[in-house]
Scaffold this motif. Structure first.
Motif, mmCIF file in Angstrom:
data_model
loop_
_atom_site.group_PDB
_atom_site.id
_atom_site.type_symbol
_atom_site.label_atom_id
_atom_site.label_comp_id
_atom_site.label_asym_id
_atom_site.label_seq_id
_atom_site.Cartn_x
_atom_site.Cartn_y
_atom_site.Cartn_z
ATOM 1 N N SER A 152 0.847 -1.191 0.000
ATOM 2 C CA SER A 152 0.000 0.000 0.000
ATOM 3 C C SER A 152 0.882 1.240 0.000
ATOM 4 O O SER A 152 1.779 1.369 0.831
ATOM 5 C CB SER A 152 -0.904 0.010 1.234
ATOM 6 N N LEU A 153 0.645 2.129 -0.962
ATOM 7 C CA LEU A 153 1.348 3.419 -0.991
ATOM 8 C C LEU A 153 0.346 4.491 -0.601
ATOM 9 O O LEU A 153 -0.598 4.778 -1.344
ATOM 10 C CB LEU A 153 1.921 3.706 -2.381
ATOM 11 N N THR A 154 0.547 5.054 0.562
ATOM 12 C CA THR A 154 -0.397 6.027 1.094
ATOM 13 C C THR A 154 0.223 7.419 1.150
ATOM 14 O O THR A 154 1.445 7.558 1.219
ATOM 15 C CB THR A 154 -0.873 5.610 2.502
ATOM 16 N N ASP A 155 -0.633 8.429 1.074
ATOM 17 C CA ASP A 155 -0.136 9.801 1.233
ATOM 18 C C ASP A 155 -0.352 10.299 2.652
ATOM 19 O O ASP A 155 -0.297 11.487 2.919
ATOM 20 C CB ASP A 155 -0.805 10.750 0.231
ATOM 21 N N LEU A 156 -0.582 9.348 3.576
ATOM 22 C CA LEU A 156 -0.809 9.687 4.977
ATOM 23 C C LEU A 156 0.477 9.579 5.799
ATOM 24 O O LEU A 156 1.363 8.796 5.474
ATOM 25 C CB LEU A 156 -1.852 8.748 5.591
ATOM 26 N N PRO A 157 0.567 10.357 6.868
ATOM 27 C CA PRO A 157 1.699 10.191 7.797
ATOM 28 C C PRO A 157 1.474 8.988 8.699
ATOM 29 O O PRO A 157 0.361 8.732 9.147
ATOM 30 C CB PRO A 157 1.662 11.500 8.605
ATOM 31 N N LEU A 158 2.535 8.231 8.939
ATOM 32 C CA LEU A 158 2.494 7.093 9.859
ATOM 33 C C LEU A 158 3.551 7.316 10.934
ATOM 34 O O LEU A 158 4.591 7.924 10.665
ATOM 35 C CB LEU A 158 2.764 5.788 9.113
ATOM 36 N N PHE A 159 3.300 6.805 12.142
ATOM 37 C CA PHE A 159 4.222 7.076 13.249
ATOM 38 C C PHE A 159 4.514 5.806 14.044
ATOM 39 O O PHE A 159 3.681 4.906 14.157
ATOM 40 C CB PHE A 159 3.629 8.128 14.191
ATOM 41 N N TYR A 160 5.734 5.790 14.591
ATOM 42 C CA TYR A 160 6.129 4.765 15.548
ATOM 43 C C TYR A 160 6.979 5.464 16.603
ATOM 44 O O TYR A 160 8.004 6.063 16.289
ATOM 45 C CB TYR A 160 6.937 3.655 14.864
ATOM 46 N N GLU A 161 6.536 5.404 17.843
ATOM 47 C CA GLU A 161 7.208 6.099 18.945
ATOM 48 C C GLU A 161 7.404 7.586 18.611
ATOM 49 O O GLU A 161 8.476 8.155 18.822
ATOM 50 C CB GLU A 161 8.556 5.427 19.268
ATOM 51 N N TYR A 162 6.375 8.186 18.028
ATOM 52 C CA TYR A 162 6.333 9.621 17.690
ATOM 53 C C TYR A 162 7.315 10.014 16.590
ATOM 54 O O TYR A 162 7.573 11.195 16.373
ATOM 55 C CB TYR A 162 6.570 10.487 18.933
ATOM 56 N N LYS A 163 7.850 9.028 15.886
ATOM 57 C CA LYS A 163 8.752 9.311 14.776
ATOM 58 C C LYS A 163 8.092 8.856 13.471
ATOM 59 O O LYS A 163 7.435 7.811 13.445
ATOM 60 C CB LYS A 163 10.096 8.608 14.967
ATOM 61 N N PRO A 164 8.259 9.637 12.392
ATOM 62 C CA PRO A 164 7.613 9.278 11.123
ATOM 63 C C PRO A 164 8.122 7.944 10.573
ATOM 64 O O PRO A 164 9.321 7.697 10.519
ATOM 65 C CB PRO A 164 7.996 10.429 10.191
ATOM 66 N N VAL A 165 7.192 7.104 10.180
ATOM 67 C CA VAL A 165 7.499 5.806 9.580
ATOM 68 C C VAL A 165 7.526 5.950 8.069
ATOM 69 O O VAL A 165 6.637 6.559 7.473
ATOM 70 C CB VAL A 165 6.456 4.750 9.992
ATOM 71 N N VAL A 166 8.562 5.386 7.452
ATOM 72 C CA VAL A 166 8.678 5.404 5.985
ATOM 73 C C VAL A 166 8.102 4.119 5.403
ATOM 74 O O VAL A 166 7.316 4.147 4.454
ATOM 75 C CB VAL A 166 10.142 5.578 5.554
ATOM 76 N N ILE A 167 8.477 2.976 5.981
ATOM 77 C CA ILE A 167 8.015 1.674 5.486
ATOM 78 C C ILE A 167 7.591 0.822 6.674
ATOM 79 O O ILE A 167 8.306 0.737 7.676
ATOM 80 C CB ILE A 167 9.127 0.946 4.698
ATOM 81 N N ASP A 168 6.443 0.188 6.550
ATOM 82 C CA ASP A 168 5.914 -0.697 7.590
ATOM 83 C C ASP A 168 5.585 -2.028 6.915
ATOM 84 O O ASP A 168 4.696 -2.094 6.056
ATOM 85 C CB ASP A 168 4.666 -0.063 8.209
ATOM 86 N N ILE A 169 6.308 -3.092 7.296
ATOM 87 C CA ILE A 169 6.124 -4.400 6.671
ATOM 88 C C ILE A 169 5.516 -5.361 7.684
ATOM 89 O O ILE A 169 6.089 -5.592 8.754
ATOM 90 C CB ILE A 169 7.464 -4.967 6.161
ATOM 91 N N ASP A 170 4.374 -5.912 7.343
ATOM 92 C CA ASP A 170 3.743 -6.941 8.160
ATOM 93 C C ASP A 170 4.335 -8.275 7.725
ATOM 94 O O ASP A 170 3.938 -8.856 6.716
ATOM 95 C CB ASP A 170 2.224 -6.918 7.928
#
Length: 364
Positions: A75-93
């Motif tokens: 999925s390529l989204t134009d939304l911001p994603l966060f992990y521990e208040y830091k921006p996530v670039v890639i999230d792989i399940d």
């Protein structure tokens, strides 16, 4: 034949994916070890652009994976994603073999090659974790060094209380990561497009200023004002127009029940930056128009005689154009309230999110 599906948000994300589809198909075949042929399917889904909760997006894109007999899905989204208040670039399940890439995290005007590299390495990670997740060191290293000046950090774990394991690539620096994210979101808003929507305002401001520079009052003021006063007038005029447009077009997002304060603040910050860049372009255009107009309409000898000055040089015309652009920006602000509200609103994240939410509800 291997099948990769790219599920994108509507708008810029979908346009971008369609542009790189053919190149990506060829590079996947060249880069991955077995040299298989690839088929890429593109799906546009409003859900991937309406919610900041990645768990909901994963539930939706998992349906695409199961219903379409796909080998890989990103999925390529134009939304911001966060992990521990830091921006996530890639999230792989890594449990289900699906992933998500946040395009704004790539910063202002994201490079095609970087995104293609991110997709290729993500596909390789998904492929290898199906057998042994410890064989992905090369891909992890490549993704950690995706950006030249800001290194990424990778982390394994659970996210958003889900039961699946995730491999996350996120910004090491919170401040640097937020700066890159906001610039990327501003690019998605397209300040130039908002500037074009203010073309009628430019016409009103230029018509007002052209009439004004014929008379000597504006000459005298621009001639007498010191530089700091000209700077103050221009800053106040731009800020005044910015505030006027925000409130006359309902661009400011208020936090609603269930919404994240961080996301709402991010949307408002992006709107301010988008509008500020648009107004700088608008101001520069006015300045150049007035500079050309004053040079044509005002002979130096006549101006010198009127102002009782020894001579009139280029500095006079530069300062007159500067002063005229500042004064007429105030007049333009009134015209801005008469523009098509929806055209300007579509250049902000908050409004687009509301439209996508309504579209998603309608489809449901």
């Amino acid at each position: 034949m291997r099948r990769l599906a790219l599920v994108t948000a509507p708008g810029i994300a979908a346009d971008f994916v369609n542009k790189i589809k053919d190149e990506l198909t060829a590079e996947l075949k060249a880069e991955l070890a077995d040299g298989s042929d690839w088929e890429i399917d593109i799906f546009t889904d409003p859900l991937t652009g309406k919610t900041e909760l990645s768990e909901k997006i994963y539930t939706r894109i998992d349906e695409y994976l199961r219903e379409n007999s796909l080998d890989y899905l990103i999925s390529l989204t134009d939304l911001p994603l966060f992990y521990e208040y830091k921006p996530v670039v890639i999230d792989i399940d890594t449990t289900k073999g699906i992933s998500m890439i946040s395009l704004p995290a790539f910063g202002w005007r994201p490079m095609k090659q970087k995104i293609k590299n991110a997709i290729i390495n993500t596909v390789s990670i998904i492929d290898k974790t199906a057998d042994n997740e410890y064989h992905i060191k090369q891909e992890v290293h490549a993704l950690n060094n995706l950006f030249t000046f800001s290194k990424l950090k990778s982390s394994r774990g659970y996210i958003e209380n889900s039961k699946e394991k995730h491999l996350l690539f996120y910004m090491r620096s919170k401040i640097g990561g937020m700066a890159r994210l906001i610039s990327g979101m501003t690019f998605s808003n397209n300040p130039y497009n908002m500037m074009q929507s203010l073309s009628g305002v430019t016409a009103i401001a230029f018509a007002t200023g052209s009439f004004g520079i014929i008379f000597s009052t504006m000459w005298n003021l621009s001639y007498l004002f010191p530089t700091w006063r000209l700077v103050a007038v221009s800053v106040l005029s731009i800020i005044g127009m910015l505030i006027w447009i925000i409130f006359s077009h309902d661009l400011w997002e208020n936090q609603k029940e269930g919404e994240s304060r961080r996301i709402v603040s991010l949307y408002n910050s992006t709107t301010l930056l988008t509008l500020f860049i648009s107004l700088l372009l608008y101001y520069l255009l006015l300045y150049l128009l007035f500079l050309a107009g004053s040079a044509v309409l005002l002979p130096p000898d006549f101006v010198a005689e009127t102002l009782q000055a020894d001579n009139i040089g280029i500095q006079f015309y530069l300062e007159l154009a500067w002063f005229a652009a500042s004064i007429t920006t105030v007049a333009g602000a009134i015209g801005a309230g008469l523009q098509d509200k929806e055209t300007i609103q579509k250049s902000t994240y908050g409004y687009r999110q509301r439209l996508r939410y309504e579209e998603s509800q309608h489809e449901n």
